[in-house]
Motif scaffolding. Structure first.
Motif, PDB file in Angstrom:
ATOM      1  N   ALA A  75      88.574  63.606  47.531  1.00 45.05           N
ATOM      2  CA  ALA A  75      88.372  62.691  46.815  1.00 45.05           C
ATOM      3  C   ALA A  75      86.593  62.020  46.987  1.00 45.05           C
ATOM      4  O   ALA A  75      85.955  61.295  46.009  1.00 45.05           O
ATOM      5  N   LEU A  76      86.247  62.622  48.274  1.00 47.29           N
ATOM      6  CA  LEU A  76      85.231  61.629  48.716  1.00 47.29           C
ATOM      7  C   LEU A  76      84.357  63.193  48.325  1.00 47.29           C
ATOM      8  O   LEU A  76      83.007  62.990  49.249  1.00 47.29           O
ATOM      9  N   GLY A  77      84.169  64.217  47.052  1.00 42.74           N
ATOM     10  CA  GLY A  77      82.819  65.057  46.836  1.00 42.74           C
ATOM     11  C   GLY A  77      83.171  64.818  45.469  1.00 42.74           C
ATOM     12  O   GLY A  77      84.761  64.611  45.018  1.00 42.74           O
ATOM     13  N   LYS A  78      82.864  66.169  44.629  1.00 45.32           N
ATOM     14  CA  LYS A  78      82.817  66.861  43.644  1.00 45.32           C
ATOM     15  C   LYS A  78      83.608  68.034  43.421  1.00 45.32           C
ATOM     16  O   LYS A  78      83.110  68.280  41.976  1.00 45.32           O
ATOM     17  N   ALA A  79      83.730  68.365  43.718  1.00 45.45           N
ATOM     18  CA  ALA A  79      84.028  70.052  43.919  1.00 45.45           C
ATOM     19  C   ALA A  79      85.352  69.863  43.249  1.00 45.45           C
ATOM     20  O   ALA A  79      86.416  69.028  43.009  1.00 45.45           O
ATOM     21  N   ALA A  80      86.676  71.239  42.378  1.00 41.77           N
ATOM     22  CA  ALA A  80      86.951  70.682  41.102  1.00 41.77           C
ATOM     23  C   ALA A  80      88.381  70.538  41.668  1.00 41.77           C
ATOM     24  O   ALA A  80      88.405  71.320  42.744  1.00 41.77           O
ATOM     25  N   LYS A  81      89.323  70.321  41.243  1.00 37.41           N
ATOM     26  CA  LYS A  81      90.211  70.107  41.563  1.00 37.41           C
ATOM     27  C   LYS A  81      91.121  71.207  41.490  1.00 37.41           C
ATOM     28  O   LYS A  81      92.213  71.553  42.075  1.00 37.41           O
ATOM     29  N   ASP A  82      90.416  72.063  40.591  1.00 38.54           N
ATOM     30  CA  ASP A  82      91.663  73.464  40.327  1.00 38.54           C
ATOM     31  C   ASP A  82      90.999  74.888  40.666  1.00 38.54           C
ATOM     32  O   ASP A  82      90.926  75.641  40.438  1.00 38.54           O
ATOM     33  N   GLY A  83      90.186  73.940  41.781  1.00 41.45           N
ATOM     34  CA  GLY A  83      89.020  75.298  42.467  1.00 41.45           C
ATOM     35  C   GLY A  83      89.275  76.063  43.481  1.00 41.45           C
ATOM     36  O   GLY A  83      89.805  75.182  44.310  1.00 41.45           O
ATOM     37  N   ASP A  84      88.772  77.164  43.805  1.00 42.28           N
ATOM     38  CA  ASP A  84      88.768  77.755  45.452  1.00 42.28           C
ATOM     39  C   ASP A  84      87.791  77.987  46.091  1.00 42.28           C
ATOM     40  O   ASP A  84      87.065  77.387  45.671  1.00 42.28           O
ATOM     41  N   GLU A  85      87.666  78.485  46.992  1.00 38.47           N
ATOM     42  CA  GLU A  85      86.460  78.802  47.872  1.00 38.47           C
ATOM     43  C   GLU A  85      85.404  80.085  47.745  1.00 38.47           C
ATOM     44  O   GLU A  85      84.491  79.832  47.964  1.00 38.47           O
TER      45      GLU A  85
END
Length: 433
Positions: free
Chosen positions: A251-261
Protein backbone atom coordinates in the motif's frame (compact mmCIF):
# COMPACT_ATOMS: atom_id res chain seq x y z
CA UNK A 1 20.48 -14.24 -15.10
CA UNK A 2 18.58 -15.81 -17.85
CA UNK A 3 15.75 -14.21 -19.73
CA UNK A 4 13.20 -16.23 -17.81
CA UNK A 5 11.02 -15.66 -14.78
CA UNK A 6 11.57 -18.73 -12.57
CA UNK A 7 8.99 -21.20 -15.43
CA UNK A 8 9.16 -24.56 -16.86
CA UNK A 9 12.01 -24.31 -14.53
CA UNK A 10 9.95 -22.96 -11.76
CA UNK A 11 11.96 -20.78 -9.44
CA UNK A 12 15.10 -20.71 -11.47
CA UNK A 13 13.29 -18.70 -14.05
CA UNK A 14 12.79 -15.62 -11.97
CA UNK A 15 16.38 -14.61 -12.33
CA UNK A 16 15.94 -12.17 -15.18
CA UNK A 17 19.02 -10.17 -16.14
CA UNK A 18 21.55 -11.50 -13.64
CA UNK A 19 23.68 -13.33 -16.15
CA UNK A 20 23.74 -11.25 -19.25
CA UNK A 21 26.67 -13.16 -20.72
CA UNK A 22 26.58 -16.36 -22.73
CA UNK A 23 25.86 -17.38 -26.29
CA UNK A 24 23.81 -19.77 -28.36
CA UNK A 25 26.85 -21.95 -29.03
CA UNK A 26 30.35 -22.39 -27.76
CA UNK A 27 32.79 -19.87 -29.19
CA UNK A 28 35.38 -20.82 -31.78
CA UNK A 29 37.99 -20.72 -29.02
CA UNK A 30 36.13 -23.50 -27.28
CA UNK A 31 36.79 -25.76 -30.23
CA UNK A 32 40.56 -25.68 -29.76
CA UNK A 33 42.12 -28.47 -27.75
CA UNK A 34 44.71 -27.17 -25.31
CA UNK A 35 46.64 -28.87 -22.54
CA UNK A 36 47.15 -26.92 -19.35
CA UNK A 37 50.84 -26.74 -18.37
CA UNK A 38 51.79 -29.16 -15.64
CA UNK A 39 48.39 -30.86 -15.52
CA UNK A 40 48.50 -34.38 -14.16
CA UNK A 41 46.95 -37.25 -16.08
CA UNK A 42 43.80 -38.77 -14.56
CA UNK A 43 43.36 -42.40 -13.67
CA UNK A 44 42.10 -44.47 -16.58
CA UNK A 45 42.31 -43.82 -20.31
CA UNK A 46 40.36 -40.80 -21.54
CA UNK A 47 41.92 -40.79 -24.99
CA UNK A 48 39.44 -40.30 -27.81
CA UNK A 49 36.51 -39.61 -25.49
CA UNK A 50 34.29 -36.57 -25.92
CA UNK A 51 32.36 -35.35 -22.89
CA UNK A 52 29.21 -33.52 -23.95
CA UNK A 53 27.86 -30.88 -21.60
CA UNK A 54 24.59 -28.99 -21.98
CA UNK A 55 24.69 -25.56 -20.36
CA UNK A 56 21.84 -23.10 -20.59
CA UNK A 57 22.11 -19.78 -22.40
CA UNK A 58 23.29 -17.08 -20.03
CA UNK A 59 24.70 -19.40 -17.36
CA UNK A 60 28.39 -18.89 -18.18
CA UNK A 61 30.25 -16.52 -20.52
CA UNK A 62 32.31 -17.80 -23.43
CA UNK A 63 35.66 -17.01 -21.84
CA UNK A 64 34.75 -19.00 -18.74
CA UNK A 65 33.69 -21.97 -20.89
CA UNK A 66 36.89 -21.73 -22.96
CA UNK A 67 39.06 -21.69 -19.83
CA UNK A 68 37.11 -24.59 -18.34
CA UNK A 69 37.67 -26.57 -21.53
CA UNK A 70 41.39 -25.84 -21.47
CA UNK A 71 41.70 -26.92 -17.84
CA UNK A 72 39.64 -30.09 -18.21
CA UNK A 73 41.38 -31.23 -21.39
CA UNK A 74 44.77 -30.46 -19.86
CA UNK A 75 43.92 -32.66 -16.89
CA UNK A 76 42.52 -35.41 -19.13
CA UNK A 77 44.92 -35.90 -22.06
CA UNK A 78 43.13 -37.16 -25.16
CA UNK A 79 39.66 -36.21 -23.94
CA UNK A 80 37.59 -33.39 -25.38
CA UNK A 81 35.03 -31.23 -23.65
CA UNK A 82 32.15 -30.24 -25.91
CA UNK A 83 29.98 -27.58 -24.26
CA UNK A 84 26.69 -27.12 -26.09
CA UNK A 85 24.55 -24.08 -25.24
CA UNK A 86 20.82 -24.73 -24.91
CA UNK A 87 17.82 -22.39 -25.05
CA UNK A 88 15.41 -22.23 -22.11
CA UNK A 89 12.38 -22.29 -24.37
CA UNK A 90 11.38 -25.94 -24.76
CA UNK A 91 14.27 -27.31 -22.68
CA UNK A 92 12.05 -29.45 -20.46
CA UNK A 93 10.88 -31.63 -23.32
CA UNK A 94 14.38 -31.80 -24.76
CA UNK A 95 15.90 -32.99 -21.47
CA UNK A 96 13.12 -35.51 -20.93
CA UNK A 97 13.77 -36.93 -24.38
CA UNK A 98 17.52 -37.08 -23.78
CA UNK A 99 17.12 -38.93 -20.48
CA UNK A 100 14.95 -41.54 -22.18
CA UNK A 101 17.36 -42.02 -25.07
CA UNK A 102 20.53 -44.05 -25.54
CA UNK A 103 22.48 -40.98 -26.62
CA UNK A 104 22.20 -38.55 -23.74
CA UNK A 105 24.79 -35.84 -23.07
CA UNK A 106 27.13 -36.55 -20.17
CA UNK A 107 26.27 -33.51 -18.05
CA UNK A 108 23.05 -31.48 -18.14
CA UNK A 109 22.26 -28.17 -16.46
CA UNK A 110 18.68 -27.75 -15.28
CA UNK A 111 16.78 -25.21 -13.23
CA UNK A 112 16.93 -26.19 -9.56
CA UNK A 113 13.18 -26.78 -9.32
CA UNK A 114 13.20 -29.11 -12.32
CA UNK A 115 15.39 -31.75 -10.70
CA UNK A 116 12.51 -33.49 -8.92
CA UNK A 117 10.77 -34.06 -12.24
CA UNK A 118 13.86 -35.53 -13.88
CA UNK A 119 14.94 -37.50 -10.82
CA UNK A 120 11.53 -39.13 -10.55
CA UNK A 121 11.89 -40.34 -14.15
CA UNK A 122 14.69 -42.72 -13.19
CA UNK A 123 16.97 -41.31 -15.86
CA UNK A 124 19.55 -39.65 -13.60
CA UNK A 125 22.61 -41.03 -11.86
CA UNK A 126 22.45 -41.07 -8.06
CA UNK A 127 25.29 -38.83 -6.87
CA UNK A 128 24.64 -39.17 -3.14
CA UNK A 129 28.00 -40.80 -2.50
CA UNK A 130 29.77 -37.77 -4.02
CA UNK A 131 28.22 -35.08 -1.81
CA UNK A 132 30.92 -35.19 0.87
CA UNK A 133 33.70 -35.18 -1.72
CA UNK A 134 32.16 -32.05 -3.26
CA UNK A 135 31.85 -30.16 0.05
CA UNK A 136 28.09 -30.51 0.10
CA UNK A 137 27.80 -29.47 3.76
CA UNK A 138 28.42 -25.88 2.63
CA UNK A 139 26.03 -25.81 -0.35
CA UNK A 140 23.25 -23.24 -0.44
CA UNK A 141 20.17 -25.09 0.76
CA UNK A 142 18.04 -23.41 -1.90
CA UNK A 143 20.06 -25.34 -4.50
CA UNK A 144 20.95 -28.54 -2.65
CA UNK A 145 17.48 -29.36 -1.31
CA UNK A 146 15.78 -29.37 -4.75
CA UNK A 147 18.60 -31.60 -6.01
CA UNK A 148 17.33 -34.43 -3.83
CA UNK A 149 14.54 -36.86 -4.61
CA UNK A 150 13.44 -39.35 -1.95
CA UNK A 151 16.64 -38.67 -0.01
CA UNK A 152 18.97 -39.25 -2.97
CA UNK A 153 21.02 -36.49 -4.59
CA UNK A 154 20.67 -36.15 -8.36
CA UNK A 155 21.45 -32.45 -8.82
CA UNK A 156 24.76 -30.82 -7.88
CA UNK A 157 24.45 -27.04 -7.21
CA UNK A 158 25.84 -24.88 -10.03
CA UNK A 159 24.98 -21.25 -9.23
CA UNK A 160 22.23 -19.28 -7.54
CA UNK A 161 20.47 -15.92 -7.36
CA UNK A 162 17.65 -14.47 -5.29
CA UNK A 163 15.70 -11.28 -4.90
CA UNK A 164 16.90 -8.33 -2.86
CA UNK A 165 15.60 -4.81 -2.30
CA UNK A 166 16.94 -2.38 -4.89
CA UNK A 167 16.78 1.20 -3.63
CA UNK A 168 17.39 4.71 -4.94
CA UNK A 169 20.33 6.04 -2.93
CA UNK A 170 19.47 9.67 -3.64
CA UNK A 171 15.92 9.31 -2.33
CA UNK A 172 17.13 7.52 0.81
CA UNK A 173 19.68 10.29 1.44
CA UNK A 174 17.08 13.00 0.88
CA UNK A 175 14.78 11.33 3.43
CA UNK A 176 17.70 10.79 5.84
CA UNK A 177 17.01 7.06 6.09
CA UNK A 178 19.26 3.99 5.94
CA UNK A 179 18.58 0.49 4.58
CA UNK A 180 16.40 -1.21 7.23
CA UNK A 181 17.35 -4.38 9.10
CA UNK A 182 13.91 -5.53 10.26
CA UNK A 183 10.39 -5.67 8.84
CA UNK A 184 9.22 -3.01 11.31
CA UNK A 185 12.03 -0.67 10.27
CA UNK A 186 11.23 -1.37 6.63
CA UNK A 187 7.64 -0.23 7.04
CA UNK A 188 8.65 2.95 8.87
CA UNK A 189 11.37 3.74 6.32
CA UNK A 190 9.00 3.17 3.41
CA UNK A 191 6.35 5.42 4.95
CA UNK A 192 8.89 8.28 5.06
CA UNK A 193 9.76 7.65 1.41
CA UNK A 194 6.13 7.46 0.24
CA UNK A 195 5.35 11.13 -0.25
CA UNK A 196 3.75 13.24 -2.97
CA UNK A 197 4.31 11.70 -6.39
CA UNK A 198 7.18 9.62 -5.01
CA UNK A 199 6.49 5.93 -4.33
CA UNK A 200 7.93 4.45 -1.16
CA UNK A 201 8.09 1.09 -2.91
CA UNK A 202 6.95 -0.35 -6.22
CA UNK A 203 5.51 -3.75 -5.30
CA UNK A 204 3.03 -5.45 -7.64
CA UNK A 205 0.35 -7.40 -5.79
CA UNK A 206 1.25 -10.79 -7.28
CA UNK A 207 4.93 -11.16 -6.43
CA UNK A 208 4.49 -14.67 -5.06
CA UNK A 209 8.26 -15.23 -4.86
CA UNK A 210 8.50 -12.46 -2.27
CA UNK A 211 5.38 -13.70 -0.48
CA UNK A 212 6.84 -17.22 -0.20
CA UNK A 213 9.76 -15.75 1.78
CA UNK A 214 7.43 -13.89 4.12
CA UNK A 215 5.49 -17.12 4.65
CA UNK A 216 8.71 -19.01 5.38
CA UNK A 217 9.68 -16.41 7.98
CA UNK A 218 6.32 -16.98 9.64
CA UNK A 219 7.16 -20.68 9.96
CA UNK A 220 5.32 -22.24 7.02
CA UNK A 221 6.00 -23.46 3.49
CA UNK A 222 3.70 -23.08 0.49
CA UNK A 223 3.08 -26.81 0.71
CA UNK A 224 4.45 -29.69 2.75
CA UNK A 225 4.40 -33.43 2.17
CA UNK A 226 2.95 -35.79 4.76
CA UNK A 227 3.42 -39.40 3.75
CA UNK A 228 2.48 -39.61 0.09
CA UNK A 229 0.25 -36.53 0.02
CA UNK A 230 0.88 -32.80 -0.25
CA UNK A 231 -0.89 -30.25 1.92
CA UNK A 232 -0.89 -26.54 1.04
CA UNK A 233 -0.56 -23.96 3.82
CA UNK A 234 -2.09 -20.69 2.65
CA UNK A 235 -5.00 -20.55 5.08
CA UNK A 236 -3.37 -20.74 8.51
CA UNK A 237 -2.08 -18.08 10.89
CA UNK A 238 1.39 -17.90 9.23
CA UNK A 239 -0.18 -17.25 5.82
CA UNK A 240 -2.51 -14.59 7.22
CA UNK A 241 0.43 -12.83 8.93
CA UNK A 242 2.59 -13.00 5.79
CA UNK A 243 -0.11 -11.66 3.49
CA UNK A 244 -0.95 -8.98 6.04
CA UNK A 245 2.60 -7.66 6.00
CA UNK A 246 2.67 -7.84 2.21
CA UNK A 247 -0.56 -5.81 2.03
CA UNK A 248 0.77 -3.14 4.41
CA UNK A 249 4.00 -2.76 2.44
CA UNK A 250 2.30 -2.89 -0.97
CA UNK A 251 0.00 0.00 0.00
CA UNK A 252 3.05 2.30 0.28
CA UNK A 253 3.30 2.54 -3.49
CA UNK A 254 1.19 2.65 -6.62
CA UNK A 255 1.81 -0.74 -8.23
CA UNK A 256 -1.26 -2.63 -9.43
CA UNK A 257 -2.73 -5.07 -6.93
CA UNK A 258 -3.35 -7.52 -9.77
CA UNK A 259 0.03 -6.95 -11.43
CA UNK A 260 3.13 -9.11 -11.38
CA UNK A 261 6.83 -8.50 -12.07
CA UNK A 262 6.69 -8.70 -15.86
CA UNK A 263 6.51 -4.96 -16.52
CA UNK A 264 8.53 -3.84 -13.48
CA UNK A 265 11.75 -2.93 -15.35
CA UNK A 266 9.85 -0.76 -17.82
CA UNK A 267 7.86 0.97 -15.06
CA UNK A 268 10.91 1.77 -12.94
CA UNK A 269 12.90 2.96 -15.95
CA UNK A 270 10.12 5.33 -16.96
CA UNK A 271 9.26 6.69 -13.52
CA UNK A 272 11.83 9.53 -13.59
CA UNK A 273 13.63 8.36 -10.46
CA UNK A 274 10.56 8.62 -8.21
CA UNK A 275 10.42 4.99 -7.08
CA UNK A 276 12.39 4.62 -3.86
CA UNK A 277 12.53 0.79 -3.76
CA UNK A 278 11.58 -2.34 -5.64
CA UNK A 279 12.21 -6.06 -5.17
CA UNK A 280 14.24 -7.84 -7.84
CA UNK A 281 17.40 -9.75 -8.61
CA UNK A 282 20.26 -7.19 -8.81
CA UNK A 283 20.71 -7.67 -12.53
CA UNK A 284 17.33 -6.05 -13.12
CA UNK A 285 18.88 -2.72 -12.09
CA UNK A 286 21.30 -3.01 -15.01
CA UNK A 287 18.40 -3.65 -17.38
CA UNK A 288 16.64 -0.53 -16.07
CA UNK A 289 19.75 1.63 -16.43
CA UNK A 290 20.10 0.58 -20.07
CA UNK A 291 16.59 1.91 -20.68
CA UNK A 292 17.16 5.04 -18.60
CA UNK A 293 20.88 5.98 -18.37
CA UNK A 294 19.98 8.88 -16.02
CA UNK A 295 19.54 6.26 -13.29
CA UNK A 296 23.16 5.12 -13.51
CA UNK A 297 24.84 4.99 -10.09
CA UNK A 298 21.50 5.66 -8.36
CA UNK A 299 20.83 2.13 -7.12
CA UNK A 300 21.95 0.37 -3.97
CA UNK A 301 20.97 -3.05 -2.62
CA UNK A 302 20.05 -4.64 0.68
CA UNK A 303 18.68 -8.08 1.59
CA UNK A 304 14.97 -8.41 2.25
CA UNK A 305 14.67 -7.64 5.97
CA UNK A 306 13.70 -10.36 8.40
CA UNK A 307 11.42 -10.25 11.41
CA UNK A 308 14.41 -9.30 13.57
CA UNK A 309 17.91 -8.05 12.81
CA UNK A 310 19.66 -11.37 13.50
CA UNK A 311 19.33 -12.56 9.91
CA UNK A 312 17.94 -11.50 6.56
CA UNK A 313 14.46 -12.51 5.52
CA UNK A 314 14.01 -15.93 3.92
CA UNK A 315 14.82 -15.80 0.21
CA UNK A 316 13.35 -18.06 -2.44
CA UNK A 317 16.45 -19.26 -4.27
CA UNK A 318 16.64 -19.64 -8.02
CA UNK A 319 19.48 -21.08 -10.02
CA UNK A 320 20.67 -24.27 -11.60
CA UNK A 321 22.02 -27.71 -10.75
CA UNK A 322 24.13 -30.12 -12.80
CA UNK A 323 23.02 -33.71 -13.49
CA UNK A 324 24.55 -36.84 -14.99
CA UNK A 325 22.16 -39.00 -17.07
CA UNK A 326 22.19 -42.74 -16.50
CA UNK A 327 22.60 -43.02 -20.27
CA UNK A 328 25.89 -41.06 -20.21
CA UNK A 329 28.67 -43.08 -21.83
CA UNK A 330 31.35 -41.23 -19.85
CA UNK A 331 30.06 -41.06 -16.31
CA UNK A 332 33.48 -40.89 -14.62
CA UNK A 333 34.58 -38.03 -16.87
CA UNK A 334 31.20 -36.38 -16.43
CA UNK A 335 31.74 -36.39 -12.68
CA UNK A 336 35.20 -34.87 -13.17
CA UNK A 337 33.58 -32.00 -15.08
CA UNK A 338 31.11 -31.40 -12.27
CA UNK A 339 33.85 -31.66 -9.64
CA UNK A 340 35.90 -29.04 -11.49
CA UNK A 341 32.96 -26.65 -11.83
CA UNK A 342 32.08 -27.22 -8.16
CA UNK A 343 35.60 -26.39 -6.95
CA UNK A 344 36.07 -23.17 -5.00
CA UNK A 345 38.34 -21.76 -7.70
CA UNK A 346 35.89 -22.25 -10.55
CA UNK A 347 32.86 -21.27 -8.51
CA UNK A 348 34.64 -18.01 -7.68
CA UNK A 349 35.54 -17.43 -11.32
CA UNK A 350 31.92 -17.96 -12.38
CA UNK A 351 30.47 -15.72 -9.67
CA UNK A 352 32.81 -12.87 -10.51
CA UNK A 353 32.20 -13.22 -14.24
CA UNK A 354 28.41 -13.31 -14.03
CA UNK A 355 27.45 -11.62 -10.73
CA UNK A 356 25.57 -14.75 -9.80
CA UNK A 357 26.11 -16.48 -6.47
CA UNK A 358 28.57 -19.34 -5.99
CA UNK A 359 27.04 -22.56 -4.71
CA UNK A 360 28.56 -22.50 -1.19
CA UNK A 361 27.96 -20.26 1.80
CA UNK A 362 31.73 -20.32 2.42
CA UNK A 363 32.40 -18.45 -0.83
CA UNK A 364 30.77 -15.17 0.13
CA UNK A 365 34.06 -13.35 -0.47
CA UNK A 366 33.63 -14.04 -4.18
CA UNK A 367 30.84 -11.45 -4.33
CA UNK A 368 31.89 -9.07 -1.56
CA UNK A 369 33.05 -6.41 -4.01
CA UNK A 370 29.68 -6.40 -5.78
CA UNK A 371 26.96 -4.72 -3.66
CA UNK A 372 24.15 -6.62 -5.35
CA UNK A 373 25.94 -9.93 -4.97
CA UNK A 374 26.75 -9.26 -1.33
CA UNK A 375 23.08 -8.53 -0.62
CA UNK A 376 22.03 -11.70 -2.43
CA UNK A 377 24.47 -13.80 -0.43
CA UNK A 378 23.01 -12.55 2.84
CA UNK A 379 19.58 -13.61 1.63
CA UNK A 380 20.86 -16.92 0.29
CA UNK A 381 22.14 -17.87 3.74
CA UNK A 382 18.46 -18.06 4.68
CA UNK A 383 17.45 -19.47 1.31
CA UNK A 384 14.89 -22.10 0.40
CA UNK A 385 13.26 -23.64 -2.66
CA UNK A 386 9.75 -24.35 -3.88
CA UNK A 387 7.99 -27.61 -2.88
CA UNK A 388 10.13 -30.47 -4.15
CA UNK A 389 7.52 -32.11 -6.37
CA UNK A 390 7.68 -33.22 -10.00
CA UNK A 391 4.34 -31.40 -10.40
CA UNK A 392 5.47 -28.01 -9.12
CA UNK A 393 5.92 -26.54 -12.60
CA UNK A 394 2.26 -27.31 -13.26
CA UNK A 395 1.28 -25.29 -10.17
CA UNK A 396 3.08 -22.28 -11.61
CA UNK A 397 1.42 -22.60 -15.01
CA UNK A 398 -1.91 -21.48 -13.56
CA UNK A 399 -0.51 -20.01 -10.39
CA UNK A 400 -3.25 -19.85 -7.71
CA UNK A 401 -0.92 -18.01 -5.31
CA UNK A 402 -1.06 -14.91 -7.52
CA UNK A 403 -4.87 -14.89 -7.53
CA UNK A 404 -4.85 -15.42 -3.75
CA UNK A 405 -2.57 -12.43 -3.22
CA UNK A 406 -4.72 -10.13 -5.35
CA UNK A 407 -7.80 -11.13 -3.35
CA UNK A 408 -5.99 -10.24 -0.13
CA UNK A 409 -4.59 -6.97 -1.55
CA UNK A 410 -8.08 -5.89 -2.59
CA UNK A 411 -9.63 -6.54 0.83
CA UNK A 412 -10.67 -10.18 0.59
CA UNK A 413 -10.58 -12.56 3.53
CA UNK A 414 -7.05 -13.99 3.72
CA UNK A 415 -8.02 -17.32 5.25
CA UNK A 416 -10.89 -17.85 2.81
CA UNK A 417 -8.77 -16.96 -0.22
CA UNK A 418 -6.06 -19.24 1.16
CA UNK A 419 -8.43 -22.20 1.30
CA UNK A 420 -9.30 -21.71 -2.37
CA UNK A 421 -5.62 -21.56 -3.32
CA UNK A 422 -4.87 -24.62 -1.19
CA UNK A 423 -7.46 -26.70 -3.02
CA UNK A 424 -5.90 -25.84 -6.39
CA UNK A 425 -2.32 -26.44 -5.25
CA UNK A 426 -3.15 -29.75 -3.59
CA UNK A 427 -5.07 -31.01 -6.59
CA UNK A 428 -2.07 -30.39 -8.83
CA UNK A 429 0.64 -31.63 -6.47
CA UNK A 430 -1.27 -34.82 -5.64
CA UNK A 431 -1.98 -35.73 -9.26
CA UNK A 432 -0.33 -39.03 -10.13
CA UNK A 433 1.84 -38.91 -13.24
Amino acid sequence: MKRRLLVAAGVAAALTGVAACGSDSSSDDNKKETKAPGASAPAGNASGKTVRVWLMKGSAPDDYIAALKTKFEGDHPGAKLDVQIQQWNGIGQKITGALASNDAPDVIEAGNTQIAQYGASGGLKDLSSKVSDLGGKDWLTGLSDPGKVDGKTYGIPFYAANRVVVYNKDLFAKASVQPPKTRAEWIETTKKLNTGDQQGIYLPGQNWYFYAGLLKDEGADIATKAGSSWKANLDGAPAVAASGFYKELQALGKAAKDGDEKTQPEVVAADGGKIAQFIAVPGEAETIIKSNPALKDKFGFFPIPGKDASKAGAALTGGSDLMIPEASKNQDLAYDVIKLINSDEWQTKLAQATKQLPNKTTLGSAVTADPGGAAMMEGAKNGFATPNSPNWASVEENNPIKAYLTKVMTGGDAAGAGKEANASIEKTLNTKN
